[in-house]
Scaffold this motif. Structure first.
Motif, PDB file in Angstrom:
ATOM      1  N   GLN A 138       0.843  -1.297   0.035  1.00 22.09           N
ATOM      2  CA  GLN A 138      -0.157   0.154   0.084  1.00 22.09           C
ATOM      3  C   GLN A 138       0.864   1.261   0.058  1.00 22.09           C
ATOM      4  O   GLN A 138       2.000   1.240   0.516  1.00 22.09           O
ATOM      5  CB  GLN A 138      -0.881   0.053   1.183  1.00 22.09           C
ATOM      6  CG  GLN A 138      -1.988  -1.022   1.245  1.00 22.09           C
ATOM      7  CD  GLN A 138      -2.883  -1.238   0.006  1.00 22.09           C
ATOM      8  OE1 GLN A 138      -3.319  -0.213  -0.492  1.00 22.09           O
ATOM      9  NE2 GLN A 138      -2.975  -2.451  -0.585  1.00 22.09           N
ATOM     10  N   PRO A 139       0.275   2.396  -0.391  1.00 28.43           N
ATOM     11  CA  PRO A 139       0.999   3.698  -0.329  1.00 28.43           C
ATOM     12  C   PRO A 139       1.255   3.767   1.106  1.00 28.43           C
ATOM     13  O   PRO A 139       0.359   3.653   2.057  1.00 28.43           O
ATOM     14  CB  PRO A 139      -0.096   4.715  -0.937  1.00 28.43           C
ATOM     15  CG  PRO A 139      -1.078   3.962  -1.515  1.00 28.43           C
ATOM     16  CD  PRO A 139      -1.110   2.625  -1.118  1.00 28.43           C
ATOM     17  N   PRO A 140       2.446   4.783   1.275  1.00 22.35           N
ATOM     18  CA  PRO A 140       3.490   5.196   0.309  1.00 22.35           C
ATOM     19  C   PRO A 140       4.354   4.277  -0.253  1.00 22.35           C
ATOM     20  O   PRO A 140       5.124   4.717  -0.591  1.00 22.35           O
ATOM     21  CB  PRO A 140       4.061   6.390   1.284  1.00 22.35           C
ATOM     22  CG  PRO A 140       3.966   5.836   2.510  1.00 22.35           C
ATOM     23  CD  PRO A 140       2.643   4.917   2.824  1.00 22.35           C
ATOM     24  N   TYR A 141       4.254   2.903   0.225  1.00 20.44           N
ATOM     25  CA  TYR A 141       5.270   2.200   0.055  1.00 20.44           C
ATOM     26  C   TYR A 141       5.487   1.584  -1.267  1.00 20.44           C
ATOM     27  O   TYR A 141       6.280   1.679  -1.915  1.00 20.44           O
ATOM     28  CB  TYR A 141       5.430   0.921   1.190  1.00 20.44           C
ATOM     29  CG  TYR A 141       5.121   1.317   2.453  1.00 20.44           C
ATOM     30  CD1 TYR A 141       6.252   1.935   3.229  1.00 20.44           C
ATOM     31  CD2 TYR A 141       3.986   1.166   3.193  1.00 20.44           C
ATOM     32  CE1 TYR A 141       5.993   2.508   4.423  1.00 20.44           C
ATOM     33  CE2 TYR A 141       3.871   1.507   4.480  1.00 20.44           C
ATOM     34  CZ  TYR A 141       4.998   2.275   5.210  1.00 20.44           C
ATOM     35  OH  TYR A 141       4.895   2.577   6.573  1.00 20.44           O
ATOM     36  N   ASN A 172       9.321   6.008  12.827  1.00 21.06           N
ATOM     37  CA  ASN A 172       9.972   6.797  11.598  1.00 21.06           C
ATOM     38  C   ASN A 172       9.854   5.883  10.227  1.00 21.06           C
ATOM     39  O   ASN A 172      10.720   5.410   9.790  1.00 21.06           O
ATOM     40  CB  ASN A 172      11.558   7.008  11.912  1.00 21.06           C
ATOM     41  CG  ASN A 172      11.783   7.703  13.163  1.00 21.06           C
ATOM     42  OD1 ASN A 172      11.511   8.893  13.183  1.00 21.06           O
ATOM     43  ND2 ASN A 172      12.302   7.020  14.005  1.00 21.06           N
ATOM     44  N   LYS A 173       8.567   5.878   9.695  1.00 17.22           N
ATOM     45  CA  LYS A 173       8.091   4.853   8.782  1.00 17.22           C
ATOM     46  C   LYS A 173       8.833   5.170   7.318  1.00 17.22           C
ATOM     47  O   LYS A 173       9.358   4.457   6.762  1.00 17.22           O
ATOM     48  CB  LYS A 173       6.698   4.832   8.633  1.00 17.22           C
ATOM     49  CG  LYS A 173       6.050   4.062   9.667  1.00 17.22           C
ATOM     50  CD  LYS A 173       4.466   4.062   9.706  1.00 17.22           C
ATOM     51  CE  LYS A 173       3.850   3.608  10.770  1.00 17.22           C
ATOM     52  NZ  LYS A 173       2.378   3.508  10.651  1.00 17.22           N
TER      53      LYS A 173
END
Length: 429
Positions: A118-121, A319-320
């Motif tokens: 999924q966003p933002p990944y 801190n993703k």
């Protein structure tokens, strides 16, 4: 990687000091680096995977000097137990969580991990760049991706050529069939007094994961049915018992000090595990045996995935954004993947690494053999194996029953029936 565990005491809160190891050469990125906000991210890992992080940090610090990395490392079971507890409590979670293959099913199913599709990944854009079975292993029953693959463990037979030569044993004697492997062990013991195996359970452990078909699971079927009383497990237990009766195993437990000493003191002449064991042999288990070890395919042409490592992000990580960039750095960056191969023997999950000239390099520790080509060819044939969140539970129960067979002469079919009943109770209650 594997289940790769060093026999050292647990490490805690490690940060890389200058000069730990030569960093991989910095390569100009294909796209502009993202502007990451300053932060200190915590990476929770385990030996020997933690060393892959440590040796890659000098390059990370050149690319992102504003993002510091704090590495926390515990022994493999302690690490995963700690992470399971932290996810349940929603507290004391790292930004990046390393996950071993044996546990990835459980963590992928956890609703406490970010879905990297999924966003933002947007991890799906990288799927085609990896060996196909790796993404499947980290995919939950809901279709979420709990972690990115970092390395994998093509099943490999490592053996001492010098000791085999003394006993008049050829490589084909070891690999022709499982029965010929055991027969070679009898011949080796009679001629040299050396054990072929560290533990008879090693035979069962590799056999139960060998020659699965695409979509099959090790312990569970596609509808959750428990498989441990199948012919595959019966044969695995029979092979282990045959090795014990033949007296060709040293009766040691993997990853203990006694187990490691067996390799150092020339008491054990072979080991079947993932290809990552090459790094352990050369740098920890038997560094003085340089030139004497060789690598070969598993007996009877068996194919098995033995280990592999992943990186995920807890939903409550602080801190993703920085964590995701670090995960991509460790997994999608070909140079870092190859650096991990060189430093710790972690075989890349990234297919781009397979065409690199490094794969063709003769390995002095293995008498000049090109062991990486062997691992590469095996990796290309390994089927897509289903994982289950109860795999770790099933593994422990099967091992317990196998020990009853080996040490107490418990009937094999009774042991597997008891294992099935207990797994069904524990996994589905």
């Amino acid at each position: 990687m594997k289940s790769s565990i060093l026999g050292a005491a647990p490490l805690a809160a490690l940060t890389l000091a200058a000069g730990v190891a030569a960093a991989p050469a910095a390569v100009p990125p294909a796209v502009a680096l993202p502007a990451l906000a300053p932060a200190t991210i915590t990476v929770a890992s385990f030996p020997d995977l933690d060393r892959a992080v440590k040796t890659a940090l000098p390059l990370w610090e050149k690319l992102y000097p504003q993002v510091k990395v704090k590495l926390v490392s515990l022994q493999i079971d302690d690490h995963h137990n700690s992470m399971t507890t932290a996810l349940a409590a929603g507290a004391r979670l790292p930004d990046v969580m390393a996950i071993d293959f044996r546990y990835v099913g459980s963590f992928a199913e956890s609703k406490g991990m970010e879905d990297l599709l999924q966003p933002p990944y947007g991890a799906g854009q990288y799927r085609a760049q990896f060996v196909p079975f790796t993404f499947v292993q980290a995919t939950s029953s809901r279709g979420t991706l709990g972690a990115m693959p970092a390395d994998l463990g093509p099943g490999t037979l490592f053996y001492r050529k010098d000791l085999m030569d003394k006993a008049g044993i050829k490589e084909t004697d070891l690999t022709q069939s499982w029965e010929s492997y055991i027969a070679a062990g009898k011949k080796l013991k009679a001629a040299t007094g050396t054990y072929l195996l560290a533990g008879a359970s090693d035979l069962a452990d590799i056999y139960i994961r060998a020659n699965l078909k695409d979509g099959e699971g090790i312990y569970f079927g596609d509808k959750g049915q428990v498989l441990v009383d199948s012919p595959r497990f019966v044969k695995a237990f029979e092979l282990a018992k045959a090795a014990r009766v033949a007296g060709i195993d040293a009766r040691t437990v993997a990853w203990t000090g006694e187990w490691a000493e067996g390799f150092k003191r020339d008491k054990v002449a072979s080991q079947m595990m993932g290809s990552w064991l090459s790094g352990h042999l050369a740098k920890w288990l038997a560094p003085d045996s340089k030139g004497q070890w060789r690598a070969a395919n598993l007996p009877a042409g068996a194919l098995a995935s033995y280990g592999g490592s992943f990186y995920g992000i807890p939903k409550k990580a602080a801190n993703k954004t920085q964590a995701w960039e670090f995960i991509k750095f460790m997994t999608v960056n070909k140079d870092i993947q190859l650096h991990s191969l060189k430093e710790i023997g972690a075989f890349p999950a990234l297919k781009a690494a397979y065409a690199d000239p490094m794969m063709d390099e003769p390995q002095p520790y293995f008498g000049g053999q090109k062991t990486r080509l062997l691992a590469r060819d095996t990796a290309a044939k390994i089927p897509v194996i289903r994982v289950d969140k109860f795999d770790a539970v099933a593994r422990d129960i099967v091992n317990m029953e196998l020990e009853s067979v080996l040490a107490q002469n418990k009937d094999i079919k009774t042991a597997l029936a008891d294992a099935k009943a207990l797994i069904t109770h524990r996994a589905r209650r």
